[in-house]
Design a protein around this motif. Structure first.
Motif, mmCIF file in Angstrom:
data_model
loop_
_atom_site.group_PDB
_atom_site.id
_atom_site.type_symbol
_atom_site.label_atom_id
_atom_site.label_comp_id
_atom_site.label_asym_id
_atom_site.label_seq_id
_atom_site.Cartn_x
_atom_site.Cartn_y
_atom_site.Cartn_z
ATOM 1 N N PHE B 15 32.203 28.243 10.142
ATOM 2 C CA PHE B 15 32.420 27.143 9.200
ATOM 3 C C PHE B 15 32.664 25.836 9.956
ATOM 4 O O PHE B 15 32.099 24.795 9.626
ATOM 5 N N LEU B 18 29.491 24.583 11.284
ATOM 6 C CA LEU B 18 28.688 23.952 10.230
ATOM 7 C C LEU B 18 29.172 22.527 9.976
ATOM 8 O O LEU B 18 28.388 21.591 9.875
ATOM 9 N N ILE B 54 23.109 39.895 13.157
ATOM 10 C CA ILE B 54 21.978 39.215 12.529
ATOM 11 C C ILE B 54 22.340 38.700 11.147
ATOM 12 O O ILE B 54 21.868 37.635 10.721
ATOM 13 N N ALA B 55 23.251 39.405 10.452
ATOM 14 C CA ALA B 55 23.672 38.928 9.136
ATOM 15 C C ALA B 55 24.364 37.574 9.272
ATOM 16 O O ALA B 55 24.120 36.650 8.479
ATOM 17 N N PHE B 58 21.750 34.964 9.771
ATOM 18 C CA PHE B 58 20.993 34.683 8.552
ATOM 19 C C PHE B 58 21.789 33.799 7.602
ATOM 20 O O PHE B 58 21.294 32.769 7.121
ATOM 21 N N PHE B 59 23.055 34.160 7.362
ATOM 22 C CA PHE B 59 23.811 33.402 6.362
ATOM 23 C C PHE B 59 24.218 32.026 6.898
ATOM 24 O O PHE B 59 24.253 31.048 6.144
ATOM 25 N N ASP B 65 20.427 25.431 5.789
ATOM 26 C CA ASP B 65 19.294 25.039 4.949
ATOM 27 C C ASP B 65 19.739 24.244 3.739
ATOM 28 O O ASP B 65 19.071 23.311 3.317
ATOM 29 N N VAL B 66 20.892 24.651 3.174
ATOM 30 C CA VAL B 66 21.378 23.941 1.994
ATOM 31 C C VAL B 66 21.676 22.489 2.357
ATOM 32 O O VAL B 66 21.406 21.567 1.586
ATOM 33 N N LEU B 72 14.494 26.345 1.737
ATOM 34 C CA LEU B 72 15.508 27.386 1.950
ATOM 35 C C LEU B 72 14.911 28.528 2.752
ATOM 36 O O LEU B 72 13.805 28.963 2.474
ATOM 37 N N GLY B 73 15.662 29.030 3.734
ATOM 38 C CA GLY B 73 15.204 30.167 4.517
ATOM 39 C C GLY B 73 14.680 29.788 5.890
ATOM 40 O O GLY B 73 14.478 30.656 6.714
ATOM 41 N N GLN B 74 14.477 28.486 6.115
ATOM 42 C CA GLN B 74 13.896 28.052 7.391
ATOM 43 C C GLN B 74 14.854 28.320 8.553
ATOM 44 O O GLN B 74 14.530 29.070 9.483
ATOM 45 N N ALA B 76 17.504 29.983 8.351
ATOM 46 C CA ALA B 76 17.949 31.376 8.256
ATOM 47 C C ALA B 76 17.053 32.271 9.107
ATOM 48 O O ALA B 76 17.546 33.110 9.864
ATOM 49 N N LEU B 77 15.748 32.072 9.001
ATOM 50 C CA LEU B 77 14.823 32.886 9.793
ATOM 51 C C LEU B 77 15.002 32.615 11.284
ATOM 52 O O LEU B 77 15.088 33.541 12.103
ATOM 53 N N ALA B 80 18.296 34.062 12.488
ATOM 54 C CA ALA B 80 18.268 35.530 12.503
ATOM 55 C C ALA B 80 17.479 36.017 13.716
ATOM 56 O O ALA B 80 17.896 36.963 14.392
#
Lengths: 332, 164
Positions: B15, B18, B54-55, B58-59, B65-66, B72-74, B76-77, B80
């Motif tokens: 956090f 981030l 990896i979780a 990913f999160f 991404d948000v 979304l997912g860019q 994250a991939l 990961a």
């Protein structure tokens, strides 16, 4: 941390499967999410919720600059306030004088167009929004404002300040919205050179103080100091709002295109507030709203039709001009 | 690594990473800002591969991404993938001295940025400026202090992170 003898590649003991398995799982999940977000727009609702969840963090992250500004304002001296007041009074008087003449001009314009009454102004409604967060890197020029869907803000809405165009909303959350600035390298804005009427596209250069006009031929009639206004194409901004002033024109005899730079008129870094604008539907100068996804394609073989307008119409990929695809038709 | 599960510290430091990643900065600093969230994920992938792994990547990427992803997912991939590589190789990476770890972190960030760059291109948001690669270098430079700080929180269960 004793060694458990897990050689690379062998499954790890403990929670979860082997790294390879869970990576495959998450990679597939990420790709599916990306596909849904990019192509199908199925997860608009998810984005909406996530943006709402992110908003408190964004507010908190921006609290030091806000606190500094608040302190500065509350300790402003009497002299500063008085001079501010005098300046604003003078400006209000100037604007009133301009507006006086404006009524006469609007009536005259109506008469020239053969209309019985003057057209109503194109802007229907305004809403001031405070800037919560400003990202001004060379790769991303975005800002977050404190108005969202609960205030009626929609995606692709025009954002202005008192001196010119700032950008348009991209992601709208319940109480906040992300605005892409016209100086973002991903943003392209259809403009017109006010002096000559020549239409072109202003692309962000990733620099708060300059826009690039990459599609002007080297014999185009453009000089330093020319005013760029929105051309009304693209469906986001109405026609005639000031955007930028041309600062440098570089012509090279061997290059087919001139290199033109312009300085935006809006001062995003100095603003604390921006204006969200709703335009009067039916006014000839108002932008037509972008078509909704694939449903608006003309009939026929879909493969042979032009692509649907991108969901942010002012973003044109290089070499693809909105002028060429969709000439705007007044709704009347 | 004495505590039973570093999950709380992991989430707290992720956090913080981030926050440091989305903190508004002047534009010249923004370009050289290290990818703190990626560094945090790398640290936990190397030092606690069973807990987060990896979780976590990913999160953390989804959260990124948000805030700043075009789709979304860019991230994250990308995250990961990077944490998968580091989880696989965590024992080799952990045994390296700090300088060599920095070089590996640089390589991991190049992989990360390459994935983000590729997805940017595929989704129609190409930003081809070479400035986007600078943070790989600055992140590698700040890796030793960041790793030291994170391992301090890991070995200090009664410190500031206690309430997590």
């Amino acid at each position: 941390m004793a060694a458990f003898g897990t050689a690379a590649g062998r499954p790890l003991q403990g929670r979860g499967g082997s790294p390879g398995f869970s990576f495959t799982l998450f990679a597939v999940l990420a790709v599916v999410v990306m596909y849904l977000d990019q192509r199908a727009h199925y997860i608009e609702r998810v984005r909406y919720v996530l943006q709402a969840a992110a908003y408190p963090i964004q507010l908190a992250v921006n609290s030091p600059p806000t606190a500094r500004r608040w302190l500065k304002e509350s300790f402003a001296t009497r002299d500063a306030l008085e001079s501010d007041n005098a300046r604003l009074r003078a400006r209000a008087r100037d604007l009133e004088l301009l507006a006086m003449r404006y009524d006469a001009l609007a009536r005259e314009n109506g008469a020239l167009r053969g209309l019985s009454a003057a057209l109503p102004p194109v802007a229907d409604r305004w809403l001031a929004a405070e800037i919560v967060n400003l990202q001004m890197s060379s790769l991303r020029q975005r800002m977050l404002i404190d108005r969202g869907a609960s205030n009626g803000v929609f995606e692709g809405q025009a954002v202005l300040d008192e001196s010119g165009v700032i950008g348009q909303t991209t992601h709208v959350g319940p109480w906040s919205a992300e605005v892409i600035l016209i100086t973002d390298p991903e943003h392209a804005l259809p403009v017109r050179i006010e002096r000559t009427g020549l239409r072109t596209i202003a692309v962000g250069a990733g620099d708060a103080s300059s826009l690039a006009l990459p599609y002007l031929p080297s014999n185009a009639d453009v000089h330093g100091g020319d005013l760029l206004v929105t051309s009304g194409l693209g469906g986001v901004f109405p026609e005639g709002y000031p955007v930028a002033r041309v600062t440098e024109v570089h012509r090279d005899a061997v290059q087919p295109l001139a290199q033109v730079r312009a300085a935006p008129l809006a001062h995003v870094a100095a603003d604390a507030e921006v204006m969200l604008v709703w335009f009067r539907q039916g006014q000839p100068a108002a932008p037509t709203p972008p078509p909704n996804a694939a449903g608006d394609l003309p009939a026929g073989n879909p493969a042979m039709q032009p692509l649907p307008a991108p969901h942010q119409p002012a973003k044109a990929p290089a070499g693809h001009t909105p002028e060429a695809t969709a000439p705007q038709e007044p709704p009347q | 690594m004495s505590a039973a599960s570093p999950l709380g510290r992991m989430l707290l430091t992720a956090f913080l990473g981030l926050i440091l990643t989305v903190l508004p900065l002047p534009s010249w600093l923004e370009v050289v800002r290290p990818a703190f969230l990626v560094l945090t994920v790398l640290y936990w992938s190397v030092n606690a591969p069973r807990t987060g792994g990896i979780a976590l990547g990913f999160f953390a990427g989804l959260a990124l991404d948000v805030f700043q992803g075009p789709v979304l997912g860019q991230h994250a991939l990308a995250l990961a993938l990077v944490s998968y590589i580091t989880v696989r190789e965590h024992q080799r990476i952990r045994s390296k001295p700090a300088f060599q770890q920095s070089l590996l972190v640089f390589a991991a960030l190049v992989v990360y940025e390459l994935v983000v760059f590729a997805i940017d291109g595929w989704t129609g948001h190409p930003v081809t400026s070479s400035l986007r690669w600078i943070h790989c270098v600055t992140s590698a430079v700040v890796w030793p202090p960041v790793a030291a700080l994170l391992s301090y929180t890991a070995t200090n269960p009664f410190g500031v992170t206690r309430r997590s």
